[in-house]
Design a protein around this motif. Structure first.
Motif, PDB file in Angstrom:
ATOM      1  N   LEU A   1      36.371  53.495  38.669  1.00 13.35           N
ATOM      2  CA  LEU A   1      36.827  53.853  37.326  1.00 13.35           C
ATOM      3  C   LEU A   1      37.345  52.621  36.591  1.00 13.35           C
ATOM      4  N   ALA A   2      38.089  51.765  37.283  1.00 10.08           N
ATOM      5  CA  ALA A   2      38.598  50.539  36.661  1.00 10.08           C
ATOM      6  C   ALA A   2      37.445  49.658  36.184  1.00 10.08           C
ATOM      7  N   HIS A   3      36.392  49.591  36.974  1.00  9.71           N
ATOM      8  CA  HIS A   3      35.211  48.806  36.587  1.00  9.71           C
ATOM      9  C   HIS A   3      34.590  49.380  35.310  1.00  9.71           C
ATOM     10  N   ALA A   4      34.513  50.723  35.228  1.00  9.41           N
ATOM     11  CA  ALA A   4      33.951  51.371  34.044  1.00  9.41           C
ATOM     12  C   ALA A   4      34.819  51.114  32.816  1.00  9.41           C
ATOM     13  N   ILE A   5      36.132  51.157  32.997  1.00  8.08           N
ATOM     14  CA  ILE A   5      37.054  50.890  31.886  1.00  8.08           C
ATOM     15  C   ILE A   5      36.903  49.454  31.402  1.00  8.08           C
ATOM     16  N   PHE A   6      36.811  48.521  32.344  1.00  8.37           N
ATOM     17  CA  PHE A   6      36.666  47.110  31.991  1.00  8.37           C
ATOM     18  C   PHE A   6      35.367  46.884  31.219  1.00  8.37           C
ATOM     19  N   ALA A   7      34.287  47.537  31.649  1.00  4.87           N
ATOM     20  CA  ALA A   7      33.001  47.402  30.971  1.00  4.87           C
ATOM     21  C   ALA A   7      33.048  48.024  29.580  1.00  4.87           C
ATOM     22  N   ALA A   8      33.853  49.081  29.417  1.00  2.00           N
ATOM     23  CA  ALA A   8      33.951  49.777  28.129  1.00  2.00           C
ATOM     24  C   ALA A   8      34.560  48.895  27.043  1.00  2.00           C
TER      25      ALA A   8
ATOM     26  N   ASP B   1      43.132  42.986  48.986  1.00  5.09           N
ATOM     27  CA  ASP B   1      42.465  41.835  48.365  1.00  5.09           C
ATOM     28  C   ASP B   1      41.604  42.278  47.183  1.00  5.09           C
ATOM     29  N   VAL B   2      40.920  43.422  47.350  1.00  5.75           N
ATOM     30  CA  VAL B   2      40.091  43.953  46.263  1.00  5.75           C
ATOM     31  C   VAL B   2      40.961  44.292  45.055  1.00  5.75           C
ATOM     32  N   PHE B   3      42.091  44.923  45.312  1.00 10.13           N
ATOM     33  CA  PHE B   3      43.039  45.313  44.260  1.00 10.13           C
ATOM     34  C   PHE B   3      43.535  44.073  43.515  1.00 10.13           C
ATOM     35  N   VAL B   4      44.035  43.091  44.238  1.00 15.57           N
ATOM     36  CA  VAL B   4      44.598  41.884  43.627  1.00 15.57           C
ATOM     37  C   VAL B   4      43.528  41.134  42.824  1.00 15.57           C
ATOM     38  N   SER B   5      42.326  41.024  43.389  1.00 13.55           N
ATOM     39  CA  SER B   5      41.239  40.324  42.695  1.00 13.55           C
ATOM     40  C   SER B   5      40.861  41.037  41.401  1.00 13.55           C
ATOM     41  N   ALA B   6      40.879  42.376  41.435  1.00 14.59           N
ATOM     42  CA  ALA B   6      40.547  43.146  40.236  1.00 14.59           C
ATOM     43  C   ALA B   6      41.585  42.929  39.145  1.00 14.59           C
ATOM     44  N   VAL B   7      42.858  42.966  39.514  1.00 13.85           N
ATOM     45  CA  VAL B   7      43.924  42.747  38.534  1.00 13.85           C
ATOM     46  C   VAL B   7      43.814  41.348  37.933  1.00 13.85           C
ATOM     47  N   ALA B   8      43.531  40.358  38.761  1.00 14.66           N
ATOM     48  CA  ALA B   8      43.380  38.980  38.278  1.00 14.66           C
ATOM     49  C   ALA B   8      42.243  38.880  37.263  1.00 14.66           C
ATOM     50  N   LYS B   9      41.121  39.530  37.572  1.00 16.96           N
ATOM     51  CA  LYS B   9      39.966  39.520  36.662  1.00 16.96           C
ATOM     52  C   LYS B   9      40.307  40.236  35.362  1.00 16.96           C
ATOM     53  N   HIS B  10      40.911  41.405  35.470  1.00 19.87           N
ATOM     54  CA  HIS B  10      41.220  42.204  34.288  1.00 19.87           C
ATOM     55  C   HIS B  10      42.219  41.512  33.365  1.00 19.87           C
ATOM     56  N   ARG B  11      43.232  40.875  33.968  1.00 21.14           N
ATOM     57  CA  ARG B  11      44.279  40.242  33.167  1.00 21.14           C
ATOM     58  C   ARG B  11      43.963  38.786  32.843  1.00 21.14           C
ATOM     59  N   ASN B  12      42.794  38.323  33.302  1.00 18.61           N
ATOM     60  CA  ASN B  12      42.334  36.956  33.033  1.00 18.61           C
ATOM     61  C   ASN B  12      43.322  35.901  33.539  1.00 18.61           C
ATOM     62  N   VAL B  13      43.777  36.110  34.759  1.00 18.52           N
ATOM     63  CA  VAL B  13      44.661  35.147  35.422  1.00 18.52           C
ATOM     64  C   VAL B  13      44.108  34.887  36.823  1.00 18.52           C
ATOM     65  N   SER B  14      44.712  33.950  37.517  1.00 19.82           N
ATOM     66  CA  SER B  14      44.259  33.637  38.875  1.00 19.82           C
ATOM     67  C   SER B  14      44.846  34.621  39.887  1.00 19.82           C
ATOM     68  N   VAL B  15      44.205  34.690  41.037  1.00 19.66           N
ATOM     69  CA  VAL B  15      44.729  35.510  42.132  1.00 19.66           C
ATOM     70  C   VAL B  15      46.118  35.021  42.517  1.00 19.66           C
ATOM     71  N   GLU B  16      46.296  33.701  42.501  1.00 23.33           N
ATOM     72  CA  GLU B  16      47.594  33.123  42.849  1.00 23.33           C
ATOM     73  C   GLU B  16      48.689  33.604  41.887  1.00 23.33           C
ATOM     74  N   THR B  17      48.341  33.710  40.608  1.00 21.11           N
ATOM     75  CA  THR B  17      49.313  34.190  39.627  1.00 21.11           C
ATOM     76  C   THR B  17      49.725  35.624  39.922  1.00 21.11           C
ATOM     77  N   VAL B  18      48.737  36.472  40.245  1.00 23.77           N
ATOM     78  CA  VAL B  18      49.055  37.863  40.587  1.00 23.77           C
ATOM     79  C   VAL B  18      49.977  37.921  41.796  1.00 23.77           C
ATOM     80  N   LEU B  19      49.665  37.130  42.820  1.00 20.16           N
ATOM     81  CA  LEU B  19      50.460  37.146  44.046  1.00 20.16           C
ATOM     82  C   LEU B  19      51.883  36.622  43.821  1.00 20.16           C
ATOM     83  N   GLU B  20      52.013  35.616  42.959  1.00 19.98           N
ATOM     84  CA  GLU B  20      53.305  34.962  42.772  1.00 19.98           C
ATOM     85  C   GLU B  20      54.179  35.611  41.690  1.00 19.98           C
ATOM     86  N   LYS B  21      53.543  36.171  40.636  1.00 24.43           N
ATOM     87  CA  LYS B  21      54.322  36.590  39.472  1.00 24.43           C
ATOM     88  C   LYS B  21      54.257  38.082  39.163  1.00 24.43           C
TER      89      LYS B  21
END
Length: 278
Positions: free
Chosen positions: A119-126, A215-235
């Protein structure tokens, strides 16, 4: 009756707050006590319909309560939301010529991990078709934040909380199963099908599985928010929650504000988008 709902709830990986997982299990544990006649009567009294509403030129799609992959009688009885239902609402909104923009309205502790990614992928594509934003009033935790992160922008009310990035999975205690007289056999060709969580090796196998989903969750959030995986993990809270302005400061959300103002701005974005595309 075998309690299929409880067994499924036990086996599923969750992206949801711990207390709410326990609530779901409590509801599911009593689900198997209902007779077929009682369930049929309940179905007759309650009609499953789409949750999308329209305000002007904006479609409002609701994610409220615990979320599950499919729409079924259990989601109805527990006051939950299904990803399947939200996906249908999203598609209708995208195809409707009367809708210029979409708002995802969230107040959810999260839900089942399976189905959330799709569903998140569909929302992102929308986002490439119509403006789509999120408004959080209460919680957008775990799977709820996964979905919110896929939208263009996230607005939270001052006291709303977002985050809880991570995956949790419950595993039945074998020792307790033995005490109840249940002995489970697993095919010898599949030694890792039911890892023994009483051993270090068994716990490591389950941890490896949960980490892979995380890892899938964190990578998706990083892609959606246009930040790095490291940023998601740290901030982004490290699995914890951030409230209102703190979430905006951390980069987990974009604005704090009230629903009507967010809706008005999104409506104008939608009209402008239609004009530019027209």
């Amino acid at each position: 009756l075998p309690n299929i709902a409880f067994n499924r709830a036990m086996d599923a990986p969750w992206a949801m707050l711990q207390a709410d997982i326990e609530n779901v299990l409590t509801v599911a544990s009593g689900f198997g006590d209902k007779s077929p006649e009682a369930l049929a009567a309940y179905r007759e009294k309650k009609t499953l319909g789409e949750r999308a509403k329209v305000r002007g030129n904006v479609a409002l799609i609701y994610a409220q309560g615990p979320m599950f992959k499919g729409a079924n009688l259990f989601t109805e009885m527990s006051g939950a939301t299904s990803y399947e239902m939200m996906r249908r609402d999203l598609q209708i909104a995208l195809e409707s010529p009367a809708i210029d923009a979409i708002m995802l309205c969230l107040d959810t502790p999260g839900g089942e991990a399976h189905g959330c990614d799709e569903l998140a992928h569909a929302i992102f594509a929308a986002r490439s078709i119509k403006p789509i934003e999120s408004y959080v009033s209460g919680f957008a935790a775990s799977a709820g934040y996964w979905l919110a992160s896929a939208t263009d922008k996230i607005t939270v009310s001052d006291l709303s909380s977002v985050g809880s990035i991570g995956v949790v999975m419950g595993v039945a205690d074998k020792q307790k199963a033995k005490e109840s007289g249940v002995i489970e056999f697993v095919s010898s060709q599949s030694p890792h099908k039911r890892p023994d969580v009483q051993t270090d090796e068994g716990r490591a196998k389950v941890q490896q599985f949960v980490d892979a989903m995380g890892d899938v969750f964190v990578s998706a959030v990083a892609k959606h928010r246009n930040v790095s995986v490291e940023t998601v993990l740290e901030k982004f809270g490290g699995g914890g929650m951030e409230v209102g302005a703190n979430a905006v400061k951390a980069g987990m959300a974009d604005y704090t504000g009230q629903f009507d103002a967010a809706l008005s701005q999104l409506s104008m974005r939608g009209k402008n988008s239609r004009f530019l595309k027209g």
